[in-house]
Design a protein around this motif. Structure first.
Motif, PDB file in Angstrom:
ATOM      1  N   GLY A 102     -23.002  22.662   2.972  1.00 28.63           N
ATOM      2  CA  GLY A 102     -22.927  22.653   4.429  1.00 28.63           C
ATOM      3  C   GLY A 102     -24.262  22.289   5.053  1.00 28.63           C
ATOM      4  O   GLY A 102     -25.292  22.216   4.377  1.00 28.63           O
ATOM      5  N   SER A 103     -24.232  22.039   6.353  1.00 28.96           N
ATOM      6  CA  SER A 103     -25.449  21.663   7.080  1.00 28.96           C
ATOM      7  C   SER A 103     -25.911  22.825   7.945  1.00 28.96           C
ATOM      8  O   SER A 103     -25.123  23.701   8.312  1.00 28.96           O
ATOM      9  CB  SER A 103     -25.187  20.436   7.959  1.00 28.96           C
ATOM     10  OG  SER A 103     -24.251  20.741   8.969  1.00 28.96           O
TER      11      SER A 103
ATOM     12  N   HIS B 227     -33.048  19.481  10.444  1.00 25.36           N
ATOM     13  CA  HIS B 227     -31.686  19.555   9.911  1.00 25.36           C
ATOM     14  C   HIS B 227     -31.709  19.567   8.390  1.00 25.36           C
ATOM     15  O   HIS B 227     -32.454  18.791   7.761  1.00 25.36           O
ATOM     16  CB  HIS B 227     -30.867  18.354  10.400  1.00 25.36           C
ATOM     17  CG  HIS B 227     -30.476  18.436  11.838  1.00 25.36           C
ATOM     18  ND1 HIS B 227     -29.866  17.407  12.517  1.00 25.36           N
ATOM     19  CD2 HIS B 227     -30.600  19.449  12.743  1.00 25.36           C
ATOM     20  CE1 HIS B 227     -29.624  17.771  13.757  1.00 25.36           C
ATOM     21  NE2 HIS B 227     -30.068  19.004  13.923  1.00 25.36           N
TER      22      HIS B 227
ATOM     23  N   TRP C 113     -29.059  19.830   4.782  1.00 25.23           N
ATOM     24  CA  TRP C 113     -27.680  19.595   4.347  1.00 25.23           C
ATOM     25  C   TRP C 113     -27.586  19.608   2.826  1.00 25.23           C
ATOM     26  O   TRP C 113     -28.161  18.776   2.149  1.00 25.23           O
ATOM     27  CB  TRP C 113     -27.197  18.251   4.894  1.00 25.23           C
ATOM     28  CG  TRP C 113     -25.762  17.915   4.595  1.00 25.23           C
ATOM     29  CD1 TRP C 113     -24.767  18.763   4.224  1.00 25.23           C
ATOM     30  CD2 TRP C 113     -25.173  16.609   4.665  1.00 25.23           C
ATOM     31  NE1 TRP C 113     -23.584  18.089   4.057  1.00 25.23           N
ATOM     32  CE2 TRP C 113     -23.815  16.752   4.335  1.00 25.23           C
ATOM     33  CE3 TRP C 113     -25.669  15.335   4.986  1.00 25.23           C
ATOM     34  CZ2 TRP C 113     -22.934  15.661   4.292  1.00 25.23           C
ATOM     35  CZ3 TRP C 113     -24.804  14.259   4.960  1.00 25.23           C
ATOM     36  CH2 TRP C 113     -23.449  14.427   4.620  1.00 25.23           C
ATOM     37  N   TRP C 114     -26.865  20.606   2.324  1.00 30.17           N
ATOM     38  CA  TRP C 114     -26.477  20.612   0.905  1.00 30.17           C
ATOM     39  C   TRP C 114     -25.033  20.107   0.828  1.00 30.17           C
ATOM     40  O   TRP C 114     -24.119  20.698   1.415  1.00 30.17           O
ATOM     41  CB  TRP C 114     -26.557  22.017   0.318  1.00 30.17           C
ATOM     42  CG  TRP C 114     -27.937  22.445  -0.047  1.00 30.17           C
ATOM     43  CD1 TRP C 114     -28.753  23.274   0.652  1.00 30.17           C
ATOM     44  CD2 TRP C 114     -28.664  22.065  -1.219  1.00 30.17           C
ATOM     45  NE1 TRP C 114     -29.952  23.436   0.010  1.00 30.17           N
ATOM     46  CE2 TRP C 114     -29.927  22.707  -1.151  1.00 30.17           C
ATOM     47  CE3 TRP C 114     -28.387  21.239  -2.309  1.00 30.17           C
ATOM     48  CZ2 TRP C 114     -30.900  22.547  -2.128  1.00 30.17           C
ATOM     49  CZ3 TRP C 114     -29.355  21.082  -3.284  1.00 30.17           C
ATOM     50  CH2 TRP C 114     -30.601  21.732  -3.194  1.00 30.17           C
ATOM     51  N   LYS C 115     -24.844  19.015   0.129  1.00 33.40           N
ATOM     52  CA  LYS C 115     -23.504  18.445   0.008  1.00 33.40           C
ATOM     53  C   LYS C 115     -22.693  19.180  -1.062  1.00 33.40           C
ATOM     54  O   LYS C 115     -23.246  19.897  -1.908  1.00 33.40           O
ATOM     55  CB  LYS C 115     -23.594  16.956  -0.335  1.00 33.40           C
ATOM     56  CG  LYS C 115     -24.274  16.124   0.758  1.00 33.40           C
ATOM     57  CD  LYS C 115     -24.282  14.650   0.408  1.00 33.40           C
ATOM     58  CE  LYS C 115     -24.943  13.831   1.511  1.00 33.40           C
ATOM     59  NZ  LYS C 115     -24.967  12.383   1.199  1.00 33.40           N
TER      60      LYS C 115
ATOM     61  N   GLU D 272     -30.299  16.809   1.659  1.00 36.93           N
ATOM     62  CA  GLU D 272     -30.974  15.956   2.635  1.00 36.93           C
ATOM     63  C   GLU D 272     -31.607  16.835   3.712  1.00 36.93           C
ATOM     64  O   GLU D 272     -31.050  17.874   4.086  1.00 36.93           O
ATOM     65  CB  GLU D 272     -29.993  14.979   3.301  1.00 36.93           C
ATOM     66  CG  GLU D 272     -29.416  13.934   2.358  1.00 36.93           C
ATOM     67  CD  GLU D 272     -28.540  12.927   3.083  1.00 36.93           C
ATOM     68  OE1 GLU D 272     -28.781  12.684   4.291  1.00 36.93           O
ATOM     69  OE2 GLU D 272     -27.618  12.392   2.440  1.00 36.93           O
TER      70      GLU D 272
ATOM     71  N   HIS E 105     -34.761  13.367   0.494  1.00 36.15           N
ATOM     72  CA  HIS E 105     -33.479  13.386  -0.222  1.00 36.15           C
ATOM     73  C   HIS E 105     -33.751  13.829  -1.658  1.00 36.15           C
ATOM     74  O   HIS E 105     -34.752  13.437  -2.258  1.00 36.15           O
ATOM     75  CB  HIS E 105     -32.871  11.975  -0.193  1.00 36.15           C
ATOM     76  CG  HIS E 105     -31.789  11.740  -1.196  1.00 36.15           C
ATOM     77  ND1 HIS E 105     -32.036  11.127  -2.414  1.00 36.15           N
ATOM     78  CD2 HIS E 105     -30.461  12.021  -1.161  1.00 36.15           C
ATOM     79  CE1 HIS E 105     -30.895  11.038  -3.084  1.00 36.15           C
ATOM     80  NE2 HIS E 105     -29.926  11.576  -2.351  1.00 36.15           N
TER      81      HIS E 105
ATOM     82  N   THR F 201     -25.429  16.760  14.283  1.00 39.36           N
ATOM     83  CA  THR F 201     -25.880  17.407  13.055  1.00 39.36           C
ATOM     84  C   THR F 201     -26.051  16.348  11.976  1.00 39.36           C
ATOM     85  O   THR F 201     -25.480  15.246  12.062  1.00 39.36           O
ATOM     86  CB  THR F 201     -24.870  18.467  12.594  1.00 39.36           C
ATOM     87  OG1 THR F 201     -23.596  17.828  12.390  1.00 39.36           O
ATOM     88  CG2 THR F 201     -24.735  19.568  13.627  1.00 39.36           C
TER      89      THR F 201
ATOM     90  N   ASP G 176     -24.935  16.037   8.995  1.00 43.64           N
ATOM     91  CA  ASP G 176     -23.749  15.636   8.244  1.00 43.64           C
ATOM     92  C   ASP G 176     -22.808  14.752   9.061  1.00 43.64           C
ATOM     93  O   ASP G 176     -21.857  14.182   8.511  1.00 43.64           O
ATOM     94  CB  ASP G 176     -22.994  16.872   7.727  1.00 43.64           C
ATOM     95  CG  ASP G 176     -22.579  17.809   8.847  1.00 43.64           C
ATOM     96  OD1 ASP G 176     -23.240  17.784   9.899  1.00 43.64           O
ATOM     97  OD2 ASP G 176     -21.613  18.564   8.670  1.00 43.64           O
ATOM     98  N   ARG G 177     -23.056  14.630  10.365  1.00 42.43           N
ATOM     99  CA  ARG G 177     -22.217  13.800  11.217  1.00 42.43           C
ATOM    100  C   ARG G 177     -22.993  12.627  11.827  1.00 42.43           C
ATOM    101  O   ARG G 177     -22.460  11.880  12.644  1.00 42.43           O
ATOM    102  CB  ARG G 177     -21.617  14.646  12.349  1.00 42.43           C
ATOM    103  CG  ARG G 177     -20.692  15.748  11.846  1.00 42.43           C
ATOM    104  CD  ARG G 177     -20.088  16.527  13.005  1.00 42.43           C
ATOM    105  NE  ARG G 177     -19.207  17.581  12.525  1.00 42.43           N
ATOM    106  CZ  ARG G 177     -17.930  17.406  12.199  1.00 42.43           C
ATOM    107  NH1 ARG G 177     -17.384  16.201  12.311  1.00 42.43           N
ATOM    108  NH2 ARG G 177     -17.197  18.414  11.769  1.00 42.43           N
TER     109      ARG G 177
END
Length: 547
Positions: free
Chosen positions: A263-264, A283, A285-287, A305, A328, A360, A362-363
């Protein structure tokens, strides 16, 4: 104009293990001489967080306070507020930096021109950075194509140079990380300017990250790559140890990456971080873990990221663009290590940045309208703890990174506060001891035309028609008797100490052949008189001013 009095430096060993005791007064003397020769006012321009694109005022050293604990450089910051004051500062700072970069550098410019020949220097500019350097678009890439050209075996598709090949080709100057020496040509190359504040040649390299990068690059399991500055070369004989004192370090945290949920997240900067570092938010973000087929086997990876979003346009970029640090990484649970790590700058035009900052990570998408410049890359097995240190150092000045990685950003900001909390401890110890002796030494150009002068003040007696007399605060005891034996004070009235506090009249010594002997005589006499007056006049404090 807002004025702030503060401690600019001390002679104590700092958190970097360095001590500047012998250099404090010498540096001030050099600065005074230079200012007089150049016709500039005493002092120098001051900028927010060492960023020369963010001027705040004009600072000057008042003097050095010396006591039993340390030497403190005391200074005054004149902070601009009105538009007129800002314009005056800009004009004065421009003159200051003109002298800094160019005056007395004529021979160095000639030597640099010879060393880069036959390269054209049309449109070139000169800068006093980690070395005296010349900047021109593509100059370094023209001189060293093997380190910049995408067709070279030493350069990858993103324009990063193989770091081990670079070190084999050139000598790294570890006292100035990111500076590389070519002994044969007498030139130095530099890490890319995007490792500098505001992505600008005006500022110093991020040596926190570049030193950490060099240490990590020694790991045989890693393939390190670094982007060099294609526009800048320096004079090898002028490499200088530039220092920025900011206690920046990696956070203390756990290394259990596997348990971090996907999640971000967004971390908002404090007002202090926004003011000093120009950071709005960051920001992360763990995918979701993904499987990749390697040699017929599915291998699990986690992708991370992080992007920093800033308040101010980057001074080193054209057209009001916002250069944001981006990183990254890929983590392999199978080896419990980071297997890929890179960092870059995403430069956004103003309109595109306004859209990005509201989304965010992730978007936000790939941002085709931003310019992406990769700065470094590691491939191989990188321990999580080392990776976090590198990540923290790459984002120097951003307390949200250690906050996210498990530290407390508020504690972190306090540790980086320029006011050293140890000073108050020293003062408390001195007060507890019950005895204090200190001296304040200030440079001045005032002259006297006599061997010895006791400076008096004009006083008005408030009776009759009023009477104007000259007076000097000497206490009326042993010190008064001693001074009157050395200087004609027959027509000078004595001011006595009030409430046990004596501010002795200023004593000036002229530049005579007997100066040292005269000073010894007076100081010995004052010391003997003070011992008697302290008891007879019940003195608690005394200030003595000698010039």
């Amino acid at each position: 104009m807002k004025q702030e009095l503060g401690i600019f430096a001390t002679d104590q060993v700092d958190r970097h293990g360095t001590c500047t005791a012998s250099a404090l007064m010498e540096a001030e003397e050099r600065a005074r001489h230079a200012a007089r020769e150049q016709g500039l006012p005493r002092g120098y321009p001051t900028h927010i967080q060492h960023d020369l694109h963010r001027p705040i005022g004009w600072s000057k050293v008042l003097g050095h306070l010396i006591d039993g604990a340390m030497v403190r450089t005391i200074g005054l910051l004149n902070q601009v507020e009105t538009d007129e004051e800002k314009a005056d500062l800009a004009e004065l700072a421009a003159e200051y930096w003109q002298h800094h970069h160019h005056v007395g550098k004529e021979s160095l410019r000639d030597e640099l021109s010879e060393r880069v020949a036959p390269a054209s220097l049309q449109g070139a500019t000169y800068h006093q950075l980690e070395a005296y350097a010349i900047a021109r678009s593509g100059l370094a890439a023209e001189l060293y194509p093997e380190l910049f050209d995408l067709t070279s075996d030493l350069v990858d598709k993103d324009g990063l140079t193989n770091y081990r090949a670079l070190i084999t080709r050139m000598e790294r100057r570890l006292h100035q990380p990111g500076v590389f020496l070519d002994q044969e040509r007498g030139l130095v190359l530099f890490a890319h300017k995007f490792f500098r504040r505001s992505l600008s040649h005006w500022n110093k390299l991020n040596d926190y990250f570049l030193a950490s990068f060099d240490v990590a690059a020694n790991e045989s399991s890693l393939t390190p790559r670094l982007r060099l500055d294609p526009d800048l070369v320096g004079h090898a004989d002028t490499v200088t140890h530039l220092m920025e004192r900011e206690y920046w370090h990696g956070p203390k945290f756990g290394d259990d990456v596997v348990s971090i949920p996907p999640g971000s997240s967004e971390h908002k900067a404090s007002e202090r971080a926004r003011y000093f570092e120009g950071i709005d938010k960051t920001h992360f973000w763990w995918k979701v873990p993904e499987a990749r087929n390697q040699n017929g086997t599915d291998v699990i990876y986690r992708t991370f990221e992080v992007e920093e979003l800033i308040d101010n346009a980057s001074g080193g970029l054209l057209d009001e663009r916002y250069g944001c640090r981006y990183a990254h990484a890929e983590f392999s649970p199978a080896v419990s290590a980071i297997t890929h790590f890179d960092g870059a700058i995403r430069a956004y035009p103003a309109e595109a940045y306004l859209e990005r900052i509201e989304k965010t990570i992730d978007r936000a998408g790939k941002h085709s309208d931003s310019e992406y410049t990769k700065l470094f890359r590691f491939d191989g097995s990188l321990p999580v703890q080392r990776w976090k240190q590198l990540l923290s150092d790459f984002y120097r000045g951003n307390p949200l990174i250690p906050e996210y990685l498990g530290g407390n950003s508020r504690d972190f900001e306090a540790e980086n506060d320029p006011v050293d909390s140890k000073d108050s401890d020293v003062e408390q110890e001195a007060n507890a001891a019950g005895e204090e002796l200190c001296a304040f030494i200030s440079l001045d150009h005032e002259a006297v035309d006599q061997a010895l002068v006791i400076h008096t003040q004009c006083c008005f007696l408030q009776f009759g028609d009023g009477l104007e007399i000259q007076a000097a605060e000497t206490g009326g005891g042993a010190i008064d008797t001693f001074l009157r034996s050395k200087v004609d004070l027959a027509n000078v009235a004595t001011l006595c100490a009030m409430d046990g506090v004596l501010h002795l009249a200023r004593i000036s010594f002229g530049a005579t052949e007997t100066l040292l002997a005269d000073m010894r005589t007076i100081i010995d006499g004052l010391a003997n008189g003070l011992a008697k007056d302290a008891a007879d006049l019940a003195l608690r404090k005394i200030s003595v001013t000698l010039s």
